[in-house]
Design a protein around this motif. Structure first.
Motif, PDB file in Angstrom:
ATOM      1  N   SER A  30       1.460   3.070  -1.455  1.00  0.00           N
ATOM      2  CA  SER A  30       1.727   2.012  -2.437  1.00  0.00           C
ATOM      3  C   SER A  30       2.946   2.343  -3.280  1.00  0.00           C
ATOM      4  O   SER A  30       3.751   1.460  -3.601  1.00  0.00           O
ATOM      5  CB  SER A  30       0.503   1.811  -3.336  1.00  0.00           C
ATOM      6  OG  SER A  30       0.192   3.005  -4.043  1.00  0.00           O
ATOM      7  N   ALA A  31       3.105   3.616  -3.633  1.00  0.00           N
ATOM      8  CA  ALA A  31       4.274   4.019  -4.415  1.00  0.00           C
ATOM      9  C   ALA A  31       5.546   3.852  -3.595  1.00  0.00           C
ATOM     10  O   ALA A  31       6.586   3.436  -4.116  1.00  0.00           O
ATOM     11  CB  ALA A  31       4.123   5.463  -4.880  1.00  0.00           C
ATOM     12  N   ASP A  32       5.465   4.160  -2.299  1.00  0.00           N
ATOM     13  CA  ASP A  32       6.621   3.962  -1.425  1.00  0.00           C
ATOM     14  C   ASP A  32       7.011   2.484  -1.358  1.00  0.00           C
ATOM     15  O   ASP A  32       8.185   2.129  -1.399  1.00  0.00           O
ATOM     16  CB  ASP A  32       6.312   4.473  -0.017  1.00  0.00           C
ATOM     17  CG  ASP A  32       6.319   5.995   0.072  1.00  0.00           C
ATOM     18  OD1 ASP A  32       6.930   6.626  -0.820  1.00  0.00           O
ATOM     19  OD2 ASP A  32       5.719   6.533   1.009  1.00  0.00           O
ATOM     20  N   THR A  33       5.983   1.631  -1.247  1.00  0.00           N
ATOM     21  CA  THR A  33       6.246   0.190  -1.165  1.00  0.00           C
ATOM     22  C   THR A  33       6.906  -0.307  -2.445  1.00  0.00           C
ATOM     23  O   THR A  33       7.831  -1.118  -2.410  1.00  0.00           O
ATOM     24  CB  THR A  33       4.943  -0.581  -0.922  1.00  0.00           C
ATOM     25  OG1 THR A  33       4.336  -0.118   0.287  1.00  0.00           O
ATOM     26  CG2 THR A  33       5.216  -2.081  -0.806  1.00  0.00           C
ATOM     27  N   VAL A  53       2.393  -6.498  -0.203  1.00  0.00           N
ATOM     28  CA  VAL A  53       3.565  -6.798  -1.018  1.00  0.00           C
ATOM     29  C   VAL A  53       3.161  -7.343  -2.382  1.00  0.00           C
ATOM     30  O   VAL A  53       3.733  -6.975  -3.410  1.00  0.00           O
ATOM     31  CB  VAL A  53       4.488  -7.798  -0.294  1.00  0.00           C
ATOM     32  CG1 VAL A  53       5.710  -8.123  -1.151  1.00  0.00           C
ATOM     33  CG2 VAL A  53       4.921  -7.255   1.056  1.00  0.00           C
ATOM     34  N   ALA A  54       2.159  -8.220  -2.407  1.00  0.00           N
ATOM     35  CA  ALA A  54       1.733  -8.828  -3.672  1.00  0.00           C
ATOM     36  C   ALA A  54       1.222  -7.779  -4.648  1.00  0.00           C
ATOM     37  O   ALA A  54       1.543  -7.808  -5.843  1.00  0.00           O
ATOM     38  CB  ALA A  54       0.650  -9.879  -3.407  1.00  0.00           C
ATOM     39  N   ALA A  55       0.433  -6.840  -4.161  1.00  0.00           N
ATOM     40  CA  ALA A  55      -0.096  -5.783  -5.032  1.00  0.00           C
ATOM     41  C   ALA A  55       1.027  -4.898  -5.550  1.00  0.00           C
ATOM     42  O   ALA A  55       1.035  -4.494  -6.717  1.00  0.00           O
ATOM     43  CB  ALA A  55      -1.133  -4.946  -4.283  1.00  0.00           C
ATOM     44  N   ILE A  92      10.532  -2.148  -2.613  1.00  0.00           N
ATOM     45  CA  ILE A  92      10.730  -3.464  -3.214  1.00  0.00           C
ATOM     46  C   ILE A  92      11.739  -3.383  -4.351  1.00  0.00           C
ATOM     47  O   ILE A  92      12.606  -4.252  -4.498  1.00  0.00           O
ATOM     48  CB  ILE A  92       9.389  -4.022  -3.722  1.00  0.00           C
ATOM     49  CG1 ILE A  92       8.492  -4.373  -2.543  1.00  0.00           C
ATOM     50  CG2 ILE A  92       9.604  -5.249  -4.612  1.00  0.00           C
ATOM     51  CD1 ILE A  92       7.099  -4.829  -2.939  1.00  0.00           C
ATOM     52  N   GLU A  93      11.646  -2.343  -5.149  1.00  0.00           N
ATOM     53  CA  GLU A  93      12.578  -2.138  -6.249  1.00  0.00           C
ATOM     54  C   GLU A  93      14.009  -2.077  -5.727  1.00  0.00           C
ATOM     55  O   GLU A  93      14.922  -2.694  -6.283  1.00  0.00           O
ATOM     56  CB  GLU A  93      12.212  -0.846  -6.976  1.00  0.00           C
ATOM     57  CG  GLU A  93      12.932  -0.612  -8.286  1.00  0.00           C
ATOM     58  CD  GLU A  93      12.400   0.624  -8.984  1.00  0.00           C
ATOM     59  OE1 GLU A  93      12.502   0.682 -10.211  1.00  0.00           O
ATOM     60  OE2 GLU A  93      11.889   1.539  -8.294  1.00  0.00           O
TER      61      GLU A  93
END
Length: 216
Positions: free
Chosen positions: A4-7, A37-39, A11-12
């Motif tokens: 999740s941190a990678d995602t 993506v939403a989370a 996105i950032e």
């Protein structure tokens, strides 16, 4: 580092480098399959909340933007935006709340004839668009707002427009709207509209020749 941190980092990076706002679907196409993506967007938005730069969703697309309370810092570095005339502001408000709406209907709400250039300006700026043709004699063109309208005013959707009562008090809306009035989805044709045809190119100035708007 967790997935999740990678995602969130990915996105950032995408939003920072993008030329404009990106939708959830556009982000998903660029990211590994199966990521939430939403989370990740929600987590990233929470992490930036209260900072100088915030993550915002405007017109269904995501972007980083300066925090609203810090806008005054940018005044000397930003170009002066093109200001709309009072007639154009009133016309834009009527289109936003009454869409799909014809030129004659705009005139009926405002109580004056539309000037030759008022709708031209709104069309040229990309704030409104021709939607379709009304199934009435003469088949007049109908108008509605665009995503650029939402982006310009920082609105996530038309549902976030100021209240109808507030706009009525300002004299920008007719007084005969039903209590359960809701702004329709501008991407959908109304029951009494036909889609535009190829020959309906926006040579919009021809619709206004010979008209005058008193006091404008």
């Amino acid at each position: 580092m967790s997935e999740s941190a990678d995602t969130e980092r990915e996105i950032e990076a995408l939003l920072f480098a993008a030329a404009g706002p990106l939708s959830l679907e556009e982000l998903a196409r660029r990211l590994p399959e199966g990521v939430d993506v939403a989370a990740a967007l929600a987590a990233l938005q929470g992490r930036y909340a209260g900072r100088g730069v915030e993550l915002a969703c405007v017109a269904g697309r995501w972007r980083f933007q300066t925090a609203q309370d810090l806008a005054w810092l940018m005044t000397e570095e930003r170009e002066e935006p093109r200001r709309l005339s009072k007639a154009a502001q009133e016309t834009l408000a009527i289109i936003a709340y009454h869409q799909p709406v014809t030129r004659a209907e705009i005139e009926a709400v405002r109580g004056v004839q539309a000037s030759r250039g008022t709708l031209d300006v709104l069309l040229e700026l990309g704030l409104v668009r021709m939607r379709g043709r009304r199934r009435t004699p003469g088949r007049p063109v109908t108008y509605g707002t665009t995503d650029a309208f939402l982006e310009h005013y920082g609105l996530p959707s038309l549902a976030d427009l100021p209240g109808v009562a507030e706009m009525k008090a300002a004299g920008l809306l007719s007084l005969d709207l039903p209590p359960d009035f809701a702004v329709p989805d501008p991407s959908l044709l109304a029951a009494d509209e036909d889609p535009l045809e190829d020959g309906d190119a926006p040579e919009f100035h021809t619709d206004f020749i010979g008209e005058q708007e008193p006091g404008r």
